[in-house]
Design an enzyme around this catalytic site. Structure first.
Site, PDB file in Angstrom:
ATOM      1  N   GLY A  85       0.884  -1.038  -0.153  1.00  0.00           N
ATOM      2  CA  GLY A  85       0.028   0.117  -0.039  1.00  0.00           C
ATOM      3  C   GLY A  85       0.643   1.275   0.183  1.00  0.00           C
ATOM      4  O   GLY A  85       0.245   2.356  -0.020  1.00  0.00           O
ATOM      5  N   TRP A 110       2.484   2.914  -2.274  1.00  0.00           N
ATOM      6  CA  TRP A 110       2.032   3.815  -3.470  1.00  0.00           C
ATOM      7  C   TRP A 110       0.619   4.102  -3.262  1.00  0.00           C
ATOM      8  O   TRP A 110       0.331   5.343  -3.680  1.00  0.00           O
ATOM      9  CB  TRP A 110       2.115   2.919  -4.919  1.00  0.00           C
ATOM     10  N   ASP A 120      -4.932  -6.061  -6.024  1.00  0.00           N
ATOM     11  CA  ASP A 120      -3.732  -7.093  -5.749  1.00  0.00           C
ATOM     12  C   ASP A 120      -4.318  -8.175  -5.256  1.00  0.00           C
ATOM     13  O   ASP A 120      -5.369  -8.281  -5.035  1.00  0.00           O
ATOM     14  CB  ASP A 120      -2.833  -6.465  -4.769  1.00  0.00           C
ATOM     15  N   ASP A 135      -7.368 -10.892  -9.562  1.00  0.00           N
ATOM     16  CA  ASP A 135      -6.537 -10.904 -10.492  1.00  0.00           C
ATOM     17  C   ASP A 135      -6.911 -10.148 -11.797  1.00  0.00           C
ATOM     18  O   ASP A 135      -8.059 -10.387 -12.049  1.00  0.00           O
ATOM     19  CB  ASP A 135      -6.210 -12.807 -10.914  1.00  0.00           C
ATOM     20  N   ASP A 173       3.799  -1.365  -9.987  1.00  0.00           N
ATOM     21  CA  ASP A 173       4.780  -1.793  -9.528  1.00  0.00           C
ATOM     22  C   ASP A 173       5.055  -3.107  -9.303  1.00  0.00           C
ATOM     23  O   ASP A 173       6.007  -3.682  -8.686  1.00  0.00           O
ATOM     24  CB  ASP A 173       5.086  -0.954  -8.132  1.00  0.00           C
ATOM     25  N   LYS A 217       6.524  -0.907 -14.248  1.00  0.00           N
ATOM     26  CA  LYS A 217       7.887  -1.149 -13.848  1.00  0.00           C
ATOM     27  C   LYS A 217       8.283  -2.305 -14.849  1.00  0.00           C
ATOM     28  O   LYS A 217       7.428  -3.352 -15.170  1.00  0.00           O
ATOM     29  CB  LYS A 217       8.128  -1.520 -12.508  1.00  0.00           C
TER      30      LYS A 217
END
Length: 258
Positions: A48, A50, A68, A86, A111, A151
């Protein structure tokens, strides 16, 4: 003091759940990702950090939705909602779209990173796979002009991903924030200005000029999307080549008659 200790300690001191919060802070400073009132999606949001940064930046009139597979401990911020699921599953995507509403998202952040094996090529390939998942979500939920930060580990599959992103955003840049560990191959691809136009740069098409703009360029419409064509007048029907596409309008030049 080692870099990892610096950011770990700062995160603890400032109440962030992870040192990675400073990566987002630095990405935001360099790329202007987050603005007050934005609707933001954070993929792979646990634990958490971000979410905390995004919530601060968008303010009380903004909204942040974290997704998540892991449970995300509830945050104090009232403008944050979390979804456990998902993103490759339709049920999760439907929940996300319901949270965002008709206007969609202004920013998608990711990320996400794979479970590391220590085998460079495999870890790189898995990171690109996750980055593409985030990219696909962004194409589904980003409003016109929206931004993506994702990322990925540097490697041979990166140019293809970047090329695909460049087709969908005004521009794409790669950056390695200071908060990333110096020895890490991770970097972030930043896509600015989601293009939702029905045309792309280089397209040739026939258009009718329906009006003239304040700068003297002719105005054509392609599926209600505005195209400015220099050297034309109302009523002209011309073949043009699209030279530049922005989120809400494009520029074109007449194709010379043979």
């Amino acid at each position: 003091m080692p870099r990892k200790d610096q950011y770990y300690n700062r995160a603890k001191q400032q109440g962030y759940r992870a040192r990675s919060a400073f990566k987002l802070k630095q990405l935001n400073e360099s790329s202007g990702l987050l603005s007050p009132g934005d609707h933001v999606v954070d993929l792979g949001a646990a634990p958490g950090g971000w979410l905390q940064v995004a919530a601060e930046e968008v303010g009380e009139h903004g909204k942040v939705v974290g997704v998540d597979l892991q449970r995300i401990k509830e945050l104090e911020a009232r403008n944050v909602t979390t979804i456990r699921g998902d993103m490759t599953e339709e049920e999760t995507k439907e929940k996300l779209l319901a949270e965002l509403g008709e206007d969609g998202a202004d920013v998608v952040l990711s990320d996400m990173a794979p479970n590391m094996t220590g085998e460079y090529n495999l870890d790189h390939a898995r990171s690109v796979y996750l980055a593409r998942q985030a990219f696909e979500v962004a194409l589904d939920v980003l409003d016109s002009g929206g931004d993506l930060a994702v990322k990925v580990f540097d490697g041979p599959d990166l140019p293809d991903l970047r090329e695909d992103m460049e087709k969908e955003f005004q521009y794409v840049r790669a950056t390695h924030p200071d908060a990333s560990r110096k020895e890490s191959s991770e970097l972030y691809l930043i896509g600015k200005g989601r293009i939702t136009a029905p045309i792309r740069t280089g397209d040739e098409l026939e258009v009718e000029i329906v009006d003239v703009g304040s700068e003297g360029d002719g105005i054509a419409k392609v599926e209600d999307f505005t195209v400015f064509v220099s050297g034309t007048e109302t009523g002209d029907v011309v073949t043009v080549e699209i030279t530049d596409v922005k989120p809400r309008f494009a520029f074109a030049e007449r194709v010379a008659d043979e």
